[in-house]
Design an enzyme around this catalytic site. Structure first.
Site, short mmCIF file in Angstrom:
data_model
loop_
_atom_site.label_atom_id
_atom_site.label_comp_id
_atom_site.label_asym_id
_atom_site.label_seq_id
_atom_site.Cartn_x
_atom_site.Cartn_y
_atom_site.Cartn_z
N HIS A 1 0.86 -1.18 0.00
CA HIS A 1 0.00 0.00 0.00
C HIS A 1 0.89 1.23 0.00
O HIS A 1 1.78 1.36 0.83
CB HIS A 1 -0.89 0.01 1.24
CG HIS A 1 -1.65 1.28 1.45
ND1 HIS A 1 -2.41 1.87 0.46
CD2 HIS A 1 -1.78 2.09 2.53
CE1 HIS A 1 -2.97 2.97 0.93
NE2 HIS A 1 -2.59 3.14 2.19
N HIS B 1 1.09 5.70 -1.16
CA HIS B 1 0.38 6.91 -1.58
C HIS B 1 1.21 7.56 -2.69
O HIS B 1 1.41 8.77 -2.70
CB HIS B 1 0.18 7.86 -0.39
CG HIS B 1 -0.89 7.41 0.54
ND1 HIS B 1 -2.10 8.07 0.67
CD2 HIS B 1 -0.97 6.34 1.37
CE1 HIS B 1 -2.86 7.43 1.56
NE2 HIS B 1 -2.18 6.38 2.00
#
Length: 233
Positions: A96, A98
């Site tokens: 994960h 950003h």
């Protein structure tokens, strides 16, 4: 070597790849690596800078999201990872981030269109973006619900997680997975590059057409089809 040392080592190696590839800033993002036999995974500790990570700092968690071993608090996204491992057999690492362009598409709540052959080398469809989470889910067990947000998006579109190893969570950011951490990290980097290319394509031509079916089929099958010929035998 204790029962957890192998996945701790792998998780540490995987996490330190994220800043090297320009996929994270500061302490954004996380990678986990699973041991399917023990139904456990190792994940980055929350808020610890990447240059301070060591295998011993990785936190061991079970597939219900409960900490089994470790002195530090696990990533705040731990329950999302746990939901995916528990419901999807065959994935052994989750990433994960950003990363800038993929996150911009997620914030726009848009699928990433299949504009070119780089995309078609990896997928035959647009990269899906799950709808933004509703208020009830947000007020509930947020990270747990994020896992179901991902699962339900693929299910509703009749996609298999084995075929689609990357997606966006609307208003949030990308999640990817793979058979091992190297494939999951690869998928994270590829997703970011495809997102960047798609953004630039629309800047150059807002009416750019998507790739025609014959080219999608050709590029995907030459790499993944039964008669594939990309790479070495």
């Amino acid at each position: 070597m204790n029962n957890h040392e192998s996945i701790r080592q792998s998780a540490c190696e995987a996490n330190v790849e994220l800043p090297k590839l320009g996929l994270v800033l500061f302490t954004f993002g996380n990678v986990s690596v699973a041991d399917r036999e023990q139904k456990l995974f190792a994940i980055k500790p929350s808020g610890v800078p990447y240059d301070e990570l060591t295998p011993s700092k990785m936190v061991i968690v079970d597939f219900d999201g409960k900490v089994v071993d470790g002195d530090l608090r696990p990533s705040s996204d731990t329950l999302t990872h746990a939901v995916l491992y528990k419901n999807w057999e065959g994935i052994n690492s989750i990433v994960h981030t950003h990363s800038t362009y993929a996150t911009a598409w997620a914030q726009s709540q848009c699928d990433i269109p299949i504009f070119g052959t780089t995309h078609a080398d990896h997928l035959t469809v647009d990269i899906p973006c799950a709808p933004a989470m509703n208020d009830e889910m947000i007020k509930g067990n947020y990270e747990h619900e994020t896992g179901w947000q991902i699962i339900n998006c693929l299910k509703e579109r009749r996609y298999s997680y084995r075929d689609i190893e990357m997606m966006l969570v609307g208003s949030h950011a990308p999640f990817v997975w793979g058979r091992d951490w190297k494939k999951a990290i690869y998928n994270a980097a590829v997703l970011e590059e495809i997102a960047r290319m798609a953004f630039l394509t629309l800047q150059i031509n807002p009416d750019a057409p998507t790739l025609k079916d014959s080219l999608i089929k050709k590029h995907f099958e030459r790499k993944h089809g039964p008669d594939s010929y990309y790479g070495q035998p």
